[in-house]
Motif scaffolding. Structure first.
Motif, short mmCIF file in Angstrom:
data_model
loop_
_atom_site.label_atom_id
_atom_site.label_comp_id
_atom_site.label_asym_id
_atom_site.label_seq_id
_atom_site.Cartn_x
_atom_site.Cartn_y
_atom_site.Cartn_z
N CYS A 168 -4.58 1.54 -24.41
CA CYS A 168 -3.06 1.49 -24.72
C CYS A 168 -2.00 2.69 -25.27
O CYS A 168 -1.16 2.58 -25.63
CB CYS A 168 -3.77 0.75 -26.37
SG CYS A 168 -2.82 0.01 -27.53
N CYS A 225 -3.76 0.26 -31.93
CA CYS A 225 -4.55 0.00 -30.56
C CYS A 225 -5.49 -0.01 -30.67
O CYS A 225 -6.39 -0.19 -30.03
CB CYS A 225 -3.94 1.72 -29.82
SG CYS A 225 -2.26 1.34 -28.89
N ARG A 277 -6.28 -3.45 -31.40
CA ARG A 277 -6.33 -4.39 -29.59
C ARG A 277 -7.90 -4.08 -28.87
O ARG A 277 -8.23 -4.82 -28.21
CB ARG A 277 -5.35 -3.60 -29.31
CG ARG A 277 -4.40 -4.15 -27.54
CD ARG A 277 -3.42 -3.54 -26.93
NE ARG A 277 -4.16 -2.78 -25.49
CZ ARG A 277 -3.53 -2.36 -24.46
NH1 ARG A 277 -2.37 -2.94 -24.23
NH2 ARG A 277 -3.92 -1.96 -24.41
#
Length: 336
Positions: free
Chosen positions: A94, A197, A200
Protein backbone atom coordinates in the motif's frame (compact mmCIF):
# COMPACT_ATOMS: atom_id res chain seq x y z
CA UNK A 1 2.45 -14.55 38.20
CA UNK A 2 -0.61 -12.31 37.73
CA UNK A 3 -3.73 -13.68 36.12
CA UNK A 4 -4.01 -13.01 32.41
CA UNK A 5 -6.07 -9.87 31.91
CA UNK A 6 -9.22 -10.22 29.78
CA UNK A 7 -8.46 -8.35 26.59
CA UNK A 8 -10.45 -5.31 25.61
CA UNK A 9 -8.48 -5.16 22.45
CA UNK A 10 -6.07 -7.24 20.42
CA UNK A 11 -2.41 -6.32 20.17
CA UNK A 12 -0.73 -5.60 16.89
CA UNK A 13 1.62 -8.25 15.51
CA UNK A 14 5.13 -7.65 16.81
CA UNK A 15 6.54 -6.97 13.37
CA UNK A 16 3.79 -4.51 12.60
CA UNK A 17 4.31 -2.67 15.88
CA UNK A 18 7.95 -2.16 14.95
CA UNK A 19 6.98 -0.96 11.53
CA UNK A 20 4.42 1.53 12.71
CA UNK A 21 6.34 2.97 15.62
CA UNK A 22 9.66 3.59 13.94
CA UNK A 23 10.44 2.39 10.46
CA UNK A 24 14.06 2.57 9.38
CA UNK A 25 15.12 5.76 7.66
CA UNK A 26 17.43 5.93 4.69
CA UNK A 27 19.04 8.94 3.09
CA UNK A 28 19.26 7.14 -0.24
CA UNK A 29 16.53 6.13 -2.58
CA UNK A 30 16.52 2.33 -2.82
CA UNK A 31 14.47 0.67 -5.51
CA UNK A 32 11.39 -0.72 -3.77
CA UNK A 33 10.81 -4.43 -4.19
CA UNK A 34 7.38 -5.34 -5.51
CA UNK A 35 5.28 -6.57 -2.60
CA UNK A 36 2.89 -9.50 -2.89
CA UNK A 37 -0.84 -9.08 -3.03
CA UNK A 38 -3.61 -11.57 -2.46
CA UNK A 39 -3.99 -11.90 -6.23
CA UNK A 40 -0.36 -12.34 -7.25
CA UNK A 41 1.65 -13.25 -4.18
CA UNK A 42 3.34 -16.30 -5.67
CA UNK A 43 5.04 -14.19 -8.36
CA UNK A 44 6.57 -11.70 -5.93
CA UNK A 45 10.39 -11.86 -6.03
CA UNK A 46 10.94 -10.77 -2.43
CA UNK A 47 9.18 -11.43 0.82
CA UNK A 48 9.25 -13.43 4.03
CA UNK A 49 10.57 -16.99 3.80
CA UNK A 50 8.50 -19.81 5.23
CA UNK A 51 10.26 -21.42 8.22
CA UNK A 52 11.35 -25.00 7.70
CA UNK A 53 9.96 -26.17 11.04
CA UNK A 54 8.38 -23.40 13.12
CA UNK A 55 7.43 -25.86 15.87
CA UNK A 56 10.90 -27.36 16.26
CA UNK A 57 11.40 -25.86 19.72
CA UNK A 58 8.11 -26.91 21.27
CA UNK A 59 7.73 -29.67 23.86
CA UNK A 60 4.80 -31.67 22.47
CA UNK A 61 4.26 -33.61 25.68
CA UNK A 62 4.17 -30.49 27.83
CA UNK A 63 1.83 -28.74 25.41
CA UNK A 64 -0.54 -31.70 25.60
CA UNK A 65 -0.46 -31.67 29.40
CA UNK A 66 -1.25 -27.96 29.53
CA UNK A 67 -3.72 -27.82 26.64
CA UNK A 68 -6.94 -25.90 27.29
CA UNK A 69 -10.14 -26.27 25.22
CA UNK A 70 -10.23 -22.55 24.42
CA UNK A 71 -6.92 -22.88 22.55
CA UNK A 72 -8.85 -24.84 19.91
CA UNK A 73 -10.64 -21.64 18.90
CA UNK A 74 -7.48 -19.58 18.40
CA UNK A 75 -4.61 -19.45 15.99
CA UNK A 76 -1.40 -20.46 17.67
CA UNK A 77 1.57 -18.12 17.92
CA UNK A 78 3.16 -19.25 14.69
CA UNK A 79 -0.11 -19.01 12.76
CA UNK A 80 -0.68 -15.55 14.17
CA UNK A 81 2.77 -14.54 12.97
CA UNK A 82 1.89 -15.78 9.47
CA UNK A 83 -1.15 -13.50 9.38
CA UNK A 84 0.89 -10.64 10.86
CA UNK A 85 3.53 -10.99 8.17
CA UNK A 86 0.84 -10.97 5.49
CA UNK A 87 -0.57 -7.76 7.00
CA UNK A 88 2.91 -6.25 6.95
CA UNK A 89 3.48 -7.32 3.34
CA UNK A 90 0.22 -5.74 2.22
CA UNK A 91 0.89 -2.62 4.27
CA UNK A 92 4.20 -2.12 2.46
CA UNK A 93 2.48 -2.76 -0.87
CA UNK A 94 0.00 0.00 0.00
CA UNK A 95 2.81 2.41 0.86
CA UNK A 96 4.45 1.69 -2.49
CA UNK A 97 1.10 2.36 -4.19
CA UNK A 98 1.07 5.75 -2.46
CA UNK A 99 4.49 6.52 -3.93
CA UNK A 100 6.70 5.90 -0.89
CA UNK A 101 10.05 4.14 -1.31
CA UNK A 102 9.06 1.34 1.04
CA UNK A 103 10.71 -2.05 0.97
CA UNK A 104 10.18 -5.18 3.02
CA UNK A 105 13.08 -6.58 5.00
CA UNK A 106 12.57 -10.35 4.62
CA UNK A 107 15.39 -10.91 7.12
CA UNK A 108 13.26 -9.61 10.00
CA UNK A 109 12.06 -12.74 11.73
CA UNK A 110 10.55 -14.31 14.78
CA UNK A 111 12.70 -14.85 17.85
CA UNK A 112 13.70 -18.55 17.62
CA UNK A 113 13.32 -18.85 21.38
CA UNK A 114 9.64 -17.94 21.36
CA UNK A 115 8.31 -21.44 20.66
CA UNK A 116 10.71 -23.03 23.14
CA UNK A 117 10.15 -20.55 25.93
CA UNK A 118 6.44 -19.86 25.59
CA UNK A 119 4.85 -22.60 23.52
CA UNK A 120 2.25 -22.36 20.73
CA UNK A 121 -0.31 -20.75 23.06
CA UNK A 122 2.08 -19.33 25.69
CA UNK A 123 1.11 -22.32 27.81
CA UNK A 124 4.68 -22.83 29.11
CA UNK A 125 4.45 -19.55 31.03
CA UNK A 126 0.77 -19.47 31.93
CA UNK A 127 1.39 -20.83 35.43
CA UNK A 128 4.97 -19.65 35.71
CA UNK A 129 7.91 -21.09 33.77
CA UNK A 130 7.13 -24.75 33.11
CA UNK A 131 10.35 -25.59 31.22
CA UNK A 132 13.32 -26.57 33.34
CA UNK A 133 15.68 -26.37 30.35
CA UNK A 134 14.75 -22.72 29.75
CA UNK A 135 15.24 -21.97 33.47
CA UNK A 136 18.66 -23.64 33.32
CA UNK A 137 19.74 -21.52 30.36
CA UNK A 138 18.11 -18.17 31.08
CA UNK A 139 16.89 -18.09 34.67
CA UNK A 140 13.62 -16.23 34.98
CA UNK A 141 14.05 -14.31 31.74
CA UNK A 142 15.30 -14.62 28.20
CA UNK A 143 18.44 -13.18 26.63
CA UNK A 144 18.20 -9.56 25.61
CA UNK A 145 17.66 -9.22 21.88
CA UNK A 146 19.10 -6.16 20.12
CA UNK A 147 16.39 -3.88 18.74
CA UNK A 148 16.61 -1.20 16.11
CA UNK A 149 19.40 -2.74 14.06
CA UNK A 150 19.07 -3.03 10.28
CA UNK A 151 18.21 -6.72 10.51
CA UNK A 152 15.34 -6.08 12.92
CA UNK A 153 13.37 -3.52 10.93
CA UNK A 154 10.46 -5.17 9.10
CA UNK A 155 10.63 -2.57 6.33
CA UNK A 156 12.58 0.49 5.31
CA UNK A 157 11.46 3.78 3.79
CA UNK A 158 13.81 5.90 1.68
CA UNK A 159 13.66 9.54 0.66
CA UNK A 160 14.73 11.08 3.95
CA UNK A 161 13.24 11.48 7.44
CA UNK A 162 10.29 13.67 6.45
CA UNK A 163 8.91 11.20 3.91
CA UNK A 164 9.63 8.30 6.25
CA UNK A 165 7.62 9.95 9.02
CA UNK A 166 4.81 10.71 6.59
CA UNK A 167 4.84 7.08 5.44
CA UNK A 168 4.58 5.91 9.04
CA UNK A 169 1.48 8.04 9.53
CA UNK A 170 0.04 6.80 6.22
CA UNK A 171 0.60 3.23 7.35
CA UNK A 172 -1.10 3.73 10.69
CA UNK A 173 -3.89 5.99 9.44
CA UNK A 174 -3.56 7.95 12.64
CA UNK A 175 -0.62 9.64 14.27
CA UNK A 176 -0.28 7.72 17.56
CA UNK A 177 1.24 10.74 19.30
CA UNK A 178 -0.75 13.62 17.82
CA UNK A 179 -4.17 12.10 17.13
CA UNK A 180 -5.88 12.08 13.73
CA UNK A 181 -3.45 12.13 10.84
CA UNK A 182 -2.91 15.62 9.39
CA UNK A 183 -3.79 16.32 5.78
CA UNK A 184 -0.88 15.86 3.43
CA UNK A 185 -0.32 14.94 -0.18
CA UNK A 186 1.23 11.54 -0.74
CA UNK A 187 3.99 11.20 -3.37
CA UNK A 188 1.53 9.54 -5.77
CA UNK A 189 -1.17 12.11 -5.12
CA UNK A 190 -3.53 9.34 -4.01
CA UNK A 191 -5.33 9.76 -0.67
CA UNK A 192 -4.39 7.62 2.31
CA UNK A 193 -6.97 4.80 2.63
CA UNK A 194 -9.49 5.02 5.46
CA UNK A 195 -7.73 3.76 8.56
CA UNK A 196 -4.38 3.84 6.76
CA UNK A 197 -2.51 1.16 4.90
CA UNK A 198 -2.71 -1.16 7.89
CA UNK A 199 -6.51 -1.19 7.73
CA UNK A 200 -6.45 -1.71 3.97
CA UNK A 201 -4.09 -4.64 4.51
CA UNK A 202 -6.30 -6.17 7.18
CA UNK A 203 -9.38 -5.82 5.02
CA UNK A 204 -7.63 -7.60 2.16
CA UNK A 205 -7.25 -10.55 4.53
CA UNK A 206 -10.50 -10.18 6.48
CA UNK A 207 -13.03 -7.87 4.79
CA UNK A 208 -14.87 -7.39 8.08
CA UNK A 209 -11.91 -5.85 9.90
CA UNK A 210 -12.76 -2.69 11.79
CA UNK A 211 -10.83 0.56 11.82
CA UNK A 212 -7.78 0.31 14.10
CA UNK A 213 -9.06 3.00 16.46
CA UNK A 214 -12.50 3.74 17.81
CA UNK A 215 -14.28 7.02 17.12
CA UNK A 216 -12.45 8.72 20.00
CA UNK A 217 -9.06 7.56 18.79
CA UNK A 218 -8.57 5.41 21.89
CA UNK A 219 -7.77 1.72 21.82
CA UNK A 220 -7.33 -0.74 19.01
CA UNK A 221 -10.20 -2.45 17.24
CA UNK A 222 -11.29 -5.66 18.88
CA UNK A 223 -10.68 -8.61 16.57
CA UNK A 224 -7.93 -8.25 14.01
CA UNK A 225 -7.40 -10.91 11.32
CA UNK A 226 -5.29 -13.13 13.60
CA UNK A 227 -7.17 -12.79 16.91
CA UNK A 228 -10.16 -14.24 18.71
CA UNK A 229 -10.74 -11.68 21.43
CA UNK A 230 -13.68 -13.61 22.88
CA UNK A 231 -11.44 -16.63 23.43
CA UNK A 232 -8.73 -14.40 24.95
CA UNK A 233 -11.22 -12.85 27.35
CA UNK A 234 -12.65 -16.23 28.35
CA UNK A 235 -9.15 -17.53 29.01
CA UNK A 236 -8.76 -14.71 31.50
CA UNK A 237 -12.01 -15.77 33.17
CA UNK A 238 -11.02 -19.43 33.35
CA UNK A 239 -7.63 -18.56 34.86
CA UNK A 240 -9.20 -16.38 37.54
CA UNK A 241 -11.77 -19.03 38.45
CA UNK A 242 -9.28 -21.92 38.45
CA UNK A 243 -6.69 -20.26 40.68
CA UNK A 244 -9.13 -20.53 43.62
CA UNK A 245 -9.75 -24.24 43.05
CA UNK A 246 -8.91 -26.27 46.21
CA UNK A 247 -6.69 -28.65 44.25
CA UNK A 248 -4.66 -25.71 42.91
CA UNK A 249 -4.30 -24.25 46.40
CA UNK A 250 -3.18 -27.61 47.76
CA UNK A 251 -0.61 -28.04 44.97
CA UNK A 252 0.64 -24.49 45.58
CA UNK A 253 1.28 -25.38 49.21
CA UNK A 254 3.27 -28.43 48.12
CA UNK A 255 5.24 -26.20 45.75
CA UNK A 256 6.08 -23.82 48.60
CA UNK A 257 7.34 -26.72 50.74
CA UNK A 258 9.42 -27.94 47.80
CA UNK A 259 10.93 -24.49 47.33
CA UNK A 260 11.63 -24.06 51.02
CA UNK A 261 13.78 -27.17 50.86
CA UNK A 262 15.50 -26.13 47.65
CA UNK A 263 16.19 -22.43 48.27
CA UNK A 264 16.80 -21.30 51.83
CA UNK A 265 14.44 -18.51 52.86
CA UNK A 266 12.73 -18.31 49.49
CA UNK A 267 9.80 -15.83 49.82
CA UNK A 268 7.87 -16.45 46.59
CA UNK A 269 4.63 -18.21 45.84
CA UNK A 270 3.76 -20.54 42.98
CA UNK A 271 1.89 -17.80 41.15
CA UNK A 272 4.27 -14.88 41.81
CA UNK A 273 7.81 -16.22 41.71
CA UNK A 274 9.00 -14.77 38.41
CA UNK A 275 11.79 -12.23 38.70
CA UNK A 276 13.00 -13.48 42.08
CA UNK A 277 16.55 -14.52 42.96
CA UNK A 278 18.17 -16.15 39.90
CA UNK A 279 19.11 -19.28 41.84
CA UNK A 280 15.40 -19.97 42.36
CA UNK A 281 14.58 -20.29 38.66
CA UNK A 282 15.47 -23.94 38.15
CA UNK A 283 14.01 -25.28 41.42
CA UNK A 284 10.94 -23.12 40.79
CA UNK A 285 10.31 -24.88 37.49
CA UNK A 286 11.17 -28.30 38.92
CA UNK A 287 8.90 -27.85 41.94
CA UNK A 288 6.10 -26.61 39.72
CA UNK A 289 6.18 -30.02 38.04
CA UNK A 290 6.82 -32.34 40.99
CA UNK A 291 4.28 -30.61 43.24
CA UNK A 292 1.50 -31.27 40.75
CA UNK A 293 0.86 -27.53 40.46
CA UNK A 294 0.95 -27.44 36.65
CA UNK A 295 -1.41 -30.37 36.22
CA UNK A 296 -3.78 -29.21 38.97
CA UNK A 297 -4.09 -25.73 37.49
CA UNK A 298 -4.56 -26.98 33.93
CA UNK A 299 -7.15 -29.53 35.04
CA UNK A 300 -9.04 -26.89 37.02
CA UNK A 301 -9.06 -24.60 33.97
CA UNK A 302 -10.30 -27.40 31.74
CA UNK A 303 -13.19 -28.02 34.15
CA UNK A 304 -14.12 -24.33 34.16
CA UNK A 305 -13.73 -24.09 30.40
CA UNK A 306 -16.21 -26.90 29.75
CA UNK A 307 -19.09 -24.68 30.83
CA UNK A 308 -17.63 -21.55 29.23
CA UNK A 309 -17.17 -23.21 25.86
CA UNK A 310 -20.67 -24.66 25.91
CA UNK A 311 -22.10 -21.20 26.63
CA UNK A 312 -20.17 -19.43 23.86
CA UNK A 313 -19.54 -22.26 21.40
CA UNK A 314 -21.41 -20.75 18.46
CA UNK A 315 -19.58 -17.43 18.60
CA UNK A 316 -16.23 -19.09 19.27
CA UNK A 317 -16.67 -21.49 16.37
CA UNK A 318 -17.78 -18.78 13.97
CA UNK A 319 -14.74 -16.67 14.76
CA UNK A 320 -12.40 -19.65 14.54
CA UNK A 321 -13.68 -20.56 11.10
CA UNK A 322 -13.02 -16.99 10.02
CA UNK A 323 -9.49 -17.22 11.45
CA UNK A 324 -8.76 -20.36 9.42
CA UNK A 325 -9.91 -18.53 6.29
CA UNK A 326 -7.73 -15.55 7.18
CA UNK A 327 -4.75 -17.86 7.65
CA UNK A 328 -5.32 -19.42 4.21
CA UNK A 329 -5.53 -15.98 2.58
CA UNK A 330 -2.39 -14.90 4.42
CA UNK A 331 -0.44 -17.86 3.08
CA UNK A 332 -1.53 -16.87 -0.42
CA UNK A 333 -0.37 -13.31 0.20
CA UNK A 334 3.03 -14.61 1.29
CA UNK A 335 3.24 -17.12 -1.55
CA UNK A 336 3.58 -20.03 0.88
Amino acid sequence: MPAPRPFRSAPLPAALVLALTGCSLSDGSPEPSPSPSAEGAAEAPAGFAEPEDPYAGMDAGLSERLHLPLYDFQLDQYERSVVGRAELTLTVECLVDLGYEAELNPGAGEDPLMMRAFGPHHEYRRYGNARVDIAEEYGFGLPDEPRGGPGDEPYTVGGGPELAEQARTAAFGLDPQAGPAPDFTTPSGEPVPEGGCMTRARRQIDPGSALPFDTDGEGYALDVPESNVLAESLLGESFTAAKDDPAVAAAAAVWEDCMAGAVDGYPGTASSSEGAAPEAAVPGAECRDTSGYLDAFAEAERAVAAGIVAEHEEALTERHERLRENLAVSREVLGW
